[in-house]
Motif scaffolding. Structure first.
Motif, PDB file in Angstrom:
ATOM      1  N   UNK A 167      36.971  43.965  37.408  1.00 43.88           N
ATOM      2  CA  UNK A 167      37.402  44.411  38.733  1.00 43.88           C
ATOM      3  C   UNK A 167      38.301  45.625  38.535  1.00 43.88           C
ATOM      4  N   UNK A 168      38.045  46.691  39.293  1.00 48.84           N
ATOM      5  CA  UNK A 168      38.861  47.894  39.127  1.00 48.84           C
ATOM      6  C   UNK A 168      39.292  48.472  40.466  1.00 48.84           C
ATOM      7  N   UNK A 169      40.332  49.266  40.402  1.00 50.83           N
ATOM      8  CA  UNK A 169      40.871  50.037  41.508  1.00 50.83           C
ATOM      9  C   UNK A 169      41.060  51.448  40.972  1.00 50.83           C
ATOM     10  N   UNK A 170      41.531  52.367  41.779  1.00 48.39           N
ATOM     11  CA  UNK A 170      41.728  53.727  41.278  1.00 48.39           C
ATOM     12  C   UNK A 170      42.820  53.802  40.219  1.00 48.39           C
TER      13      UNK A 170
ATOM     14  N   UNK B   6      43.786  41.862  47.369  1.00 44.89           N
ATOM     15  CA  UNK B   6      44.292  42.428  46.119  1.00 44.89           C
ATOM     16  C   UNK B   6      44.961  43.765  46.420  1.00 44.89           C
ATOM     17  N   UNK B   7      46.290  43.766  46.335  1.00 41.16           N
ATOM     18  CA  UNK B   7      47.062  44.970  46.682  1.00 41.16           C
ATOM     19  C   UNK B   7      47.740  45.619  45.488  1.00 41.16           C
ATOM     20  N   UNK B   8      47.664  44.995  44.317  1.00 41.22           N
ATOM     21  CA  UNK B   8      48.308  45.559  43.132  1.00 41.22           C
ATOM     22  C   UNK B   8      47.655  44.965  41.883  1.00 41.22           C
ATOM     23  N   UNK B   9      47.912  45.544  40.712  1.00 42.90           N
ATOM     24  CA  UNK B   9      47.252  45.058  39.493  1.00 42.90           C
ATOM     25  C   UNK B   9      47.599  43.619  39.135  1.00 42.90           C
ATOM     26  N   UNK B  10      48.815  43.162  39.473  1.00 45.94           N
ATOM     27  CA  UNK B  10      49.160  41.785  39.125  1.00 45.94           C
ATOM     28  C   UNK B  10      48.320  40.796  39.920  1.00 45.94           C
ATOM     29  N   UNK B  11      48.094  41.081  41.207  1.00 48.09           N
ATOM     30  CA  UNK B  11      47.245  40.191  42.003  1.00 48.09           C
ATOM     31  C   UNK B  11      45.806  40.223  41.484  1.00 48.09           C
TER      32      UNK B  11
END
Length: 345
Positions: free
Chosen positions: A101-104, A262-267
């Protein structure tokens, strides 16, 4: 529950010396005897043309060829056996899971496999001859299961199929070559289009621009598309997929369903590492149990790593290490709900 660990190995220097140092560590390690026992008599039947392998390394990773020489010399091993053990050009990869799972700003990755396939080695290597510095767990000693380089390029791969295999590099060596030689996603895509692939895999990529790409690669074709979720099936090269994809699709759907929260890498880490979220797997006997959850933050140049589920991550500052500071931590510890341990014990 079985206690497990990964040793953190740090090295700065040329590839030959890096290989020699690793060979010295392996002399009294249970890793190589355990792996030979797994393969038993099949090991000697791994056939290849040495010149063909050398030519492939000369084109894509000449420095890693020197690392193989260093390993061979340290272990008093002839080059043919070193290629079998560490070459990443010929290796029968077991069926496995894996979720990404990735985000920017980050990539989170569950590496799923059988514990007895896992070496328990986490490496930070800065070459002085050629290539970028890389941080990440090893596979087949020279390869990497996932990782990040000094330019902030992040890579993780997910197994698709080993049928209709062909001559070429296996996933872990391709991952290592990407990280040592590519500064960004575009360069990684170009390399994946050129390099020969033995098996079919997804390669998830992220760089400091926030570009999140999944490359679908088989021995016959390579394509790519934008995506932030990746499991064990192709979206475009569908003819290459396994007959049964239920588990892969379910993990994909569960991440899609939860990603709104999911709002941050820890979540994101908790989504993949918590055993009650539906992504973490305990299917160790089927070569599909989660061994580590890794987080890569290319803009911060930090990595997180946890062995087993429901864990707190160990946070490592890769940028500080690149600035010349040695990590004080020497071992990552964890627990698996499995009767088998890693092969480093």
């Amino acid at each position: 529950m079985t206690k497990v660990f990964s040793d953190i190995i740090q090295f700065r220097g040329n590839h030959y010396d890096f290989g020699y140092m690793q060979g010295e560590l392996l002399r009294n390690s249970p890793i190589l005897p355990a792996r030979k026992k797994q393969w038993d008599k099949q090991w000697r039947h791994f056939l290849f043309e040495k010149n063909e392998v050398q030519q492939a390394f000369s084109r894509f990773a000449p420095a890693i060829w020197e690392e193989l020489h260093g390993l061979a010399d340290a272990l008093s091993m002839d080059m043919e056996d070193a290629i079998r053990e560490f070459g990443g050009y010929y290796y029968e990869y077991g069926r496995s899971g894996c979720s990404i799972f990735s985000d920017s700003d980050y990539m989170v990755r569950n590496y799923d496999n059988e514990p007895i396939s896992y070496e328990g080695r986490y490496l930070l290597y800065e070459p002085t001859d050629s290539g970028y510095a890389v941080i990440g767990p090893s596979m087949q000693i020279t390869g990497r299961t996932d990782g990040m380089n000094e330019k902030g390029l992040v890579m993780g791969y997910n197994f698709i199929n080993r049928k209709k295999s062909d001559d070429g590099f296996v996933c872990n060596m391709i991952g290592r070559i990407i990280l040592e030689n590519c500064a960004n996603v575009d360069k990684a895509i170009s390399l994946l289009k050129e390099i020969p692939h033995r098996h079919s895999f997804n390669y998830a990529l992220l760089d400091q621009t926030g570009a999140s790409i999944v490359v679908e690669a088989s021995p016959r074709s390579v394509t790519f598309h934008k995506a932030n979720i990746c499991t064990n099936h192709f979206e475009q090269l569908t003819d290459e997929n396994r007959y049964r994809m239920d588990d892969s699709i379910q993990r994909q759907q569960k991440m899609e369903k939860q990603q709104g929260n999911i709002t941050d890498p820890y979540k994101a880490f908790r989504m993949l590492n918590d055993t009650d979220k539906g992504i973490f797997s305990k299917k160790y006997g089927a070569w599909a149990g989660t061994l580590h959850t890794a987080v890569y933050l290319p803009k911060e140049m930090k990595t997180w790593i946890a062995l087993g589920g429901d864990r707190w991550p160990l946070i490592l500052d890769f940028q500080k290490w690149l600035n010349g500071n040695k990590l004080s931590v020497k071992r990552i510890k964890g627990e698996l709900d499995s009767t088998n341990s890693f092969i480093n014990e």
